[in-house]
Design a protein around this motif. Structure first.
Motif, mmCIF file in Angstrom:
data_model
loop_
_atom_site.group_PDB
_atom_site.id
_atom_site.type_symbol
_atom_site.label_atom_id
_atom_site.label_comp_id
_atom_site.label_asym_id
_atom_site.label_seq_id
_atom_site.Cartn_x
_atom_site.Cartn_y
_atom_site.Cartn_z
ATOM 1 N N SER B 62 -55.379 -14.750 16.170
ATOM 2 C CA SER B 62 -56.532 -15.526 15.768
ATOM 3 C C SER B 62 -57.769 -14.899 16.074
ATOM 4 O O SER B 62 -57.891 -14.122 17.184
ATOM 5 C CB SER B 62 -56.406 -16.962 16.763
ATOM 6 N N GLN B 64 -61.805 -15.952 17.136
ATOM 7 C CA GLN B 64 -62.671 -17.164 17.458
ATOM 8 C C GLN B 64 -64.154 -16.673 17.829
ATOM 9 O O GLN B 64 -64.347 -15.601 18.277
ATOM 10 C CB GLN B 64 -62.087 -17.970 18.883
ATOM 11 N N GLY B 67 -65.953 -19.508 20.431
ATOM 12 C CA GLY B 67 -65.176 -20.437 20.779
ATOM 13 C C GLY B 67 -64.423 -21.221 19.727
ATOM 14 O O GLY B 67 -63.766 -22.446 19.828
ATOM 15 N N LYS B 68 -65.115 -21.274 18.292
ATOM 16 C CA LYS B 68 -64.541 -21.871 17.232
ATOM 17 C C LYS B 68 -64.016 -21.139 16.338
ATOM 18 O O LYS B 68 -64.178 -19.782 16.356
ATOM 19 C CB LYS B 68 -65.414 -22.617 16.668
ATOM 20 N N PRO B 69 -63.112 -21.365 15.577
ATOM 21 C CA PRO B 69 -62.467 -20.386 14.520
ATOM 22 C C PRO B 69 -63.713 -19.968 13.576
ATOM 23 O O PRO B 69 -64.717 -20.402 13.289
ATOM 24 C CB PRO B 69 -61.566 -21.394 13.623
ATOM 25 N N TYR B 70 -63.401 -18.610 13.084
ATOM 26 C CA TYR B 70 -64.370 -18.090 12.076
ATOM 27 C C TYR B 70 -64.960 -18.761 11.073
ATOM 28 O O TYR B 70 -65.956 -18.811 10.720
ATOM 29 C CB TYR B 70 -63.740 -16.720 11.528
#
Lengths: 376, 245
Positions: B62, B64, B67-70
């Motif tokens: 994964s 990030q 702190g958030k998904p791409y």
């Protein structure tokens, strides 16, 4: 029949008007969408799709048993799309390259289509005649309803192109980057491929399976020569396509036995050849002229700088020297000496030459320039 | 000076046809660093960037961004591809290519307007290419093409920049121009990740480095980890570079 009579005939004769309009619209939509195929380096895809359409037409006939061009188009569309998906599948799932996949699908589908055609011909059915006209097209069979269909599809694809112009341009130039900006490239890809398939299918009746890809590529290739702007290229390709349609129809109509499809393709071919030779920026002719001029200039500069180096060693720069001493120098020709004299850079008296003030100034400027460039 | 993490990669594995290209990569890139990714040919440097950007689908792992998904953070990330990845004979101008950097924030269908044009001209000026704005892109030299790509990324006004070999085939002048822009980006607290080939210039240009050869060998500040030991581990031969600190 002269040109004016012919133009009058186009406006009065129903059949001729239908065919002229049909081929013009077909040329325009093919040129427009063909630009995208050419810039995506998918030129051969059109060829594969049009060949892949043949079995669809034959199967459609076998199912309904009569001639009906809209059902044939549907059959062609389905088998064209199946062919396209198989090509993609082969490229994605195997190690084969796209040219192999295209060639494979093209010949397999075309072979299967030909097989079905000969099978149909052997069947006792009065309606079978004319099916093979899809091989090279028969513009004479165009009906007003066909022309309407072409016009509507052209209008829709024009709207789609205008709507997604920005995204399509980005996709053509840099697919990976398009993805990083968050655009759905699969959607764009399917959009543009679908319209290319539809344009090809529309042209099958007129130009035929075998020659259809030329309609797609020739106007785009010709247009690329004249401009470095994508919008102008697409517009020009549409104009070139329409022009080949109109000219091709005119030639074939005024010479009774010429088949329209091949003549249209040849007309487009002439446009391509003309563009390759005469385009100002990319054409062969002007490139050759520029090349010769540059070589000529270089030779003059070489001779001049050689003379400068000799003249510089004397107090009086206009001191005459023998032409003979230049002979050791490879760049020297009688012609360049003559040109230097015409420019008033040197004076020639008998077999002696001497530099003029302006020639000396010019040569020394040239020298400084060279030094400066080397230092940069 | 430990900052927050701009990019965090966990267990990233990429394979082409069953052969792993990247194996179980864990990487945390702190905000505001100028980081070089170095490694031999085929080490997966470009692949690492491409799989962070979702251009290549990884088989596991994964990514990030803050702190958030791409996928939710695309607007924070800009990409400078290798200049050889596109056809420069495409019918368009330098300004037009730079304008493409504004397409992402515009979204679907909406066309660029005055605001986007102004931003693009400013980006062209930053890379010293303003006088070439109407030049057909095939008429540009390799270094100029590279600067156009850089300007296109600058106009995205992102927080994180991924660059794939921006120094490849450019002359000394362009290299200086590019490195100055990178340093300006760092001053503006942006994070810059660069695939880099010239080991000699790593200590001079970058403050952070990742050694990569299918697996991650090491990552950290240049002054701590840019040494013969890590170079040898990465390149497989006994490597000796004189590292000027």
């Amino acid at each position: 029949m002269n040109l004016i009579e012919y133009i009058e005939l186009v406006f009065t004769d129903y059949t001729l008007r239908t065919i002229t309009l049909g081929t013009a619209i077909l040329g325009a939509i093919c040129g427009m969408l063909g630009s995208f195929a050419v810039l995506r380096k998918q030129s051969l895809l059109g060829d594969a799709i049009s060949h892949a359409a043949l079995p669809g037409i034959a199967i459609a006939f076998l199912i309904i048993g009569t001639k009906n061009s809209s059902v044939f188009l549907l059959g062609a569309l389905i088998s064209g799309l199946v062919g396209t998906f198989w090509i993609r599948g082969i490229i994605n799932k195997t190690h084969l390259k796209s040219d192999t996949a295209l060639g494979l699908i093209l010949s397999l589908f075309f072979g299967f289509g030909m097989l079905l055609l000969t099978y149909i011909q052997k069947k006792p059915n009065a309606n079978q005649a004319g099916l093979e006209s899809y091989l090279f097209g028969q513009a004479a069979t165009l009906l007003e309803s066909d022309v309407w269909l072409m016009a509507i599809v052209t209008a829709i694809s024009l709207i789609i192109l205008l709507l997604f112009w920005k995204e399509l341009k980005l996709l053509l130039f840099d697919t990976d980057y398009t993805k990083t900006l968050g655009f759905n490239i699969k959607f764009l890809d399917i959009l543009i491929t679908t319209f290319i398939v539809i344009a090809i299918i529309l042209g099958l009746q007129t130009v035929g399976v075998v020659l259809m890809s030329a309609m797609l590529l020739a106007p785009a290739a010709a247009a690329r020569q004249w401009t470095n702007n994508l919008s102008i290229m697409v517009i020009l390709a549409a104009i070139f396509g329409a022009a080949s349609g109109v000219i091709g129809t005119a030639i074939s109509a005024s010479h009774n036995n010429l088949s329209t499809g091949p003549v249209i393709v040849l007309a487009a071919g002439v446009l391509v050849a003309f563009s390759f030779i005469f385009s100002p920026s990319r054409g062969l002719l002007f490139r050759e002229i520029r090349f010769r001029k540059n070589r000529n200039d270089l030779q003059l500069h070489k001779t001049l700088s050689f003379m400068y180096n000799i003249a510089k060693t004397h107090e009086d720069i206009t001191h005459p020297h023998a032409i003979k001493i230049l002979n050791n120098f490879q760049g020297f020709t009688k012609k360049s000496l003559q040109q230097l004299e015409d420019k008033d850079f040197v004076q020639i008296k008998g077999n002696m030459w001497s530099m003029t003030e302006s020639g000396y100034q010019n040569a020394s400027n040239l020298y400084d320039q060279l030094l400066k460039e080397n230092n940069e | 000076m430990e900052n927050k993490i701009a990019v965090r990669i966990d267990d990233l594995t990429v394979a082409y046809n069953y052969k792993p290209v990247l194996w179980d990569i864990d990487l945390a890139i702190p905000e505001g660093v100028l980081m070089a990714i170095v490694g031999p040919n085929g080490a997966g440097k470009s692949t690492l960037i491409k799989s962070i950007l979702d251009i290549i689908k990884p088989i596991a792992g994964s990514v990030q961004i803050y702190g958030k998904p791409y996928k939710n953070q695309r607007s924070l990330v800009a990409y400078v591809p290798q200049k050889g990845s596109v056809d420069w004979d495409f019918p368009t101008t330098a300004l037009d290519v730079v304008m493409m950097g504004t397409y992402g924030s515009l979204g679907w269908i909406k066309r660029p307007g005055k605001k986007e044009k102004k931003a693009s001209l400013e980006a062209l000026e930053k890379v010293g290419m303003l006088s070439f704005k109407n030049r057909q892109i095939s008429q540009l030299s390799g270094g100029q093409q590279q600067r156009i790509f850089l300007a296109r990324a600058l106009v995205q006004n992102a927080s994180i920049y991924f660059m794939d070999e921006p120094f490849q085939g450019v002359d000394a002048t362009t290299e200086k121009a590019i490195i100055n822009i990178l340093k300006e980006l760092r001053k503006a607290k942006k994070t810059v990740v660069v695939v880099h080939h010239d080991l000699q210039t790593v200590p001079e240009y970058f403050d952070w480095v990742t050694f990569l050869n299918v697996k991650k060998i090491a990552t950290g500040p240049v002054k701590d980890i840019f040494n013969d030991d890590n170079l040898t581990k990465t390149y497989g031969i006994n490597y000796k570079v004189s590292v000027q600190q």
